[in-house]
Write a protein that holds these residues in place. Sequence first.
Motif, PDB file in Angstrom:
ATOM      1  N   ARG A   1       0.888  -1.328  -0.176  1.00  0.00           N
ATOM      2  CA  ARG A   1       0.018   0.136  -0.066  1.00  0.00           C
ATOM      3  C   ARG A   1       1.058   1.297  -0.089  1.00  0.00           C
ATOM      4  NH1 ARG A   1      -4.058  -2.317   4.915  1.00  0.00           N
ATOM      5  NH2 ARG A   1      -5.694  -3.152   3.341  1.00  0.00           N
TER       6      ARG A   1
ATOM      7  N   THR B   1       1.393   4.502  -2.991  1.00  0.00           N
ATOM      8  CA  THR B   1       1.172   5.795  -2.785  1.00  0.00           C
ATOM      9  C   THR B   1       2.452   6.744  -3.230  1.00  0.00           C
ATOM     10  OG1 THR B   1       1.362   5.751  -0.505  1.00  0.00           O
ATOM     11  CG2 THR B   1      -0.937   5.856  -1.534  1.00  0.00           C
TER      12      THR B   1
ATOM     13  N   LYS C   1      -7.302   4.661  -7.840  1.00  0.00           N
ATOM     14  CA  LYS C   1      -8.687   4.631  -7.794  1.00  0.00           C
ATOM     15  C   LYS C   1      -9.131   3.031  -7.994  1.00  0.00           C
ATOM     16  CE  LYS C   1     -13.086   6.949  -9.512  1.00  0.00           C
ATOM     17  NZ  LYS C   1     -13.633   7.827 -10.266  1.00  0.00           N
TER      18      LYS C   1
ATOM     19  N   THR D   1      -8.677   1.200  -4.754  1.00  0.00           N
ATOM     20  CA  THR D   1      -9.274   1.542  -3.496  1.00  0.00           C
ATOM     21  C   THR D   1     -10.645   0.771  -3.608  1.00  0.00           C
ATOM     22  OG1 THR D   1      -8.651   3.965  -3.763  1.00  0.00           O
ATOM     23  CG2 THR D   1     -10.723   3.488  -2.558  1.00  0.00           C
TER      24      THR D   1
ATOM     25  N   GLU E   1      -9.776  -2.908  -2.584  1.00  0.00           N
ATOM     26  CA  GLU E   1      -9.783  -2.675  -1.234  1.00  0.00           C
ATOM     27  C   GLU E   1     -11.370  -2.994  -0.570  1.00  0.00           C
ATOM     28  OE1 GLU E   1      -7.648  -2.416   1.404  1.00  0.00           O
ATOM     29  OE2 GLU E   1      -5.702  -2.675   0.381  1.00  0.00           O
ATOM     30  N   ARG E   2     -12.236  -2.163  -1.058  1.00  0.00           N
ATOM     31  CA  ARG E   2     -13.580  -1.970  -0.525  1.00  0.00           C
ATOM     32  C   ARG E   2     -14.233  -3.709  -1.003  1.00  0.00           C
ATOM     33  NH1 ARG E   2     -14.222   2.971  -3.508  1.00  0.00           N
ATOM     34  NH2 ARG E   2     -14.273   4.569  -1.938  1.00  0.00           N
TER      35      ARG E   2
ATOM     36  N   SER F   1     -17.140  -0.685  -5.524  1.00  0.00           N
ATOM     37  CA  SER F   1     -16.710  -1.682  -4.403  1.00  0.00           C
ATOM     38  C   SER F   1     -16.685  -3.022  -5.283  1.00  0.00           C
ATOM     39  CB  SER F   1     -17.439  -1.754  -3.378  1.00  0.00           C
ATOM     40  OG  SER F   1     -18.956  -2.278  -3.727  1.00  0.00           O
TER      41      SER F   1
ATOM     42  N   GLU G   1      -8.747   9.107  -0.072  1.00  0.00           N
ATOM     43  CA  GLU G   1      -9.609   8.147  -0.166  1.00  0.00           C
ATOM     44  C   GLU G   1      -9.166   6.625   0.001  1.00  0.00           C
ATOM     45  OE1 GLU G   1     -13.655   6.534  -2.769  1.00  0.00           O
ATOM     46  OE2 GLU G   1     -12.196   7.844  -3.589  1.00  0.00           O
ATOM     47  N   TYR G   2      -7.985   6.539  -0.710  1.00  0.00           N
ATOM     48  CA  TYR G   2      -7.237   4.993  -0.714  1.00  0.00           C
ATOM     49  C   TYR G   2      -7.000   4.927   0.734  1.00  0.00           C
ATOM     50  CZ  TYR G   2      -3.864   1.422  -1.621  1.00  0.00           C
ATOM     51  OH  TYR G   2      -3.271   0.367  -1.598  1.00  0.00           O
ATOM     52  N   ASP G   3      -6.263   5.887   1.555  1.00  0.00           N
ATOM     53  CA  ASP G   3      -5.899   5.813   2.788  1.00  0.00           C
ATOM     54  C   ASP G   3      -6.949   5.529   3.682  1.00  0.00           C
ATOM     55  OD1 ASP G   3      -3.097   6.180   1.895  1.00  0.00           O
ATOM     56  OD2 ASP G   3      -2.949   8.275   2.264  1.00  0.00           O
TER      57      ASP G   3
ATOM     58  N   VAL H   1      -9.883   4.250   3.030  1.00  0.00           N
ATOM     59  CA  VAL H   1     -10.435   2.828   2.925  1.00  0.00           C
ATOM     60  C   VAL H   1      -9.484   1.901   3.601  1.00  0.00           C
ATOM     61  CG1 VAL H   1     -10.907   1.085   0.887  1.00  0.00           C
ATOM     62  CG2 VAL H   1     -11.832   3.353   0.764  1.00  0.00           C
ATOM     63  N   CYS H   2      -8.202   1.966   3.140  1.00  0.00           N
ATOM     64  CA  CYS H   2      -7.255   1.016   3.816  1.00  0.00           C
ATOM     65  C   CYS H   2      -7.499   1.021   5.374  1.00  0.00           C
ATOM     66  CB  CYS H   2      -5.760   1.253   3.489  1.00  0.00           C
ATOM     67  SG  CYS H   2      -5.471   0.982   1.546  1.00  0.00           S
TER      68      CYS H   2
END
Length: 168
Positions: free
Chosen positions: A28, A32, A59, A62, A65-66, A85, A106-108, A110-111
């Motif tokens: 992860r 980034t 994107k 993310t 991950e969802r 998702s 948003e990625y951070d 969601v993680c």
Amino acid sequence: MSAPLWPEELVSTGTEREILEAFLDCQRRQITAKVAGVSEADARQRIVPSMTTLAGLIKHLTAVERNWFQRQLAQRDPADIPGNSRGDDHSWELTPSDTLDSLIAEYDTVCEENRYIAAGFTLDDAVPSKRLGEVSLRWIYAHMIEETAQHAGHADILRELIDGATGL
């Protein structure tokens, strides 16, 4: 004097869970880190025939991950999960309002949510899966390490093609 150890190196004799979590977090961070310092235009630039862009990678991951932690592991209804998702082809599509900063934030987020969700399960806990029958948290961790590492490799190549940057 040797270099400080990375978090995934600090768990070299850790538990299986500590190792899986550390290596997923390592991948992860790599994703980034690979987009840090690029312009919005470069982050959106399509330089391969597919829809793969640096911003699109963030994107898409993310959404993946969802899918695995929120839809599959937590068994949340997709209607209750904001954003894509599924991790499908649409998860690569950028909107005009998508910025690199907003996508990374948003990625951070969601993680972080997914770390919290996973903390409520043991590695052996299995949940229903339409495709696989059942899936364990252990398998989800292994799959997410694989998926995120694969896309980190894509990001490495894209970044090198865009501005010559290599490594972290």
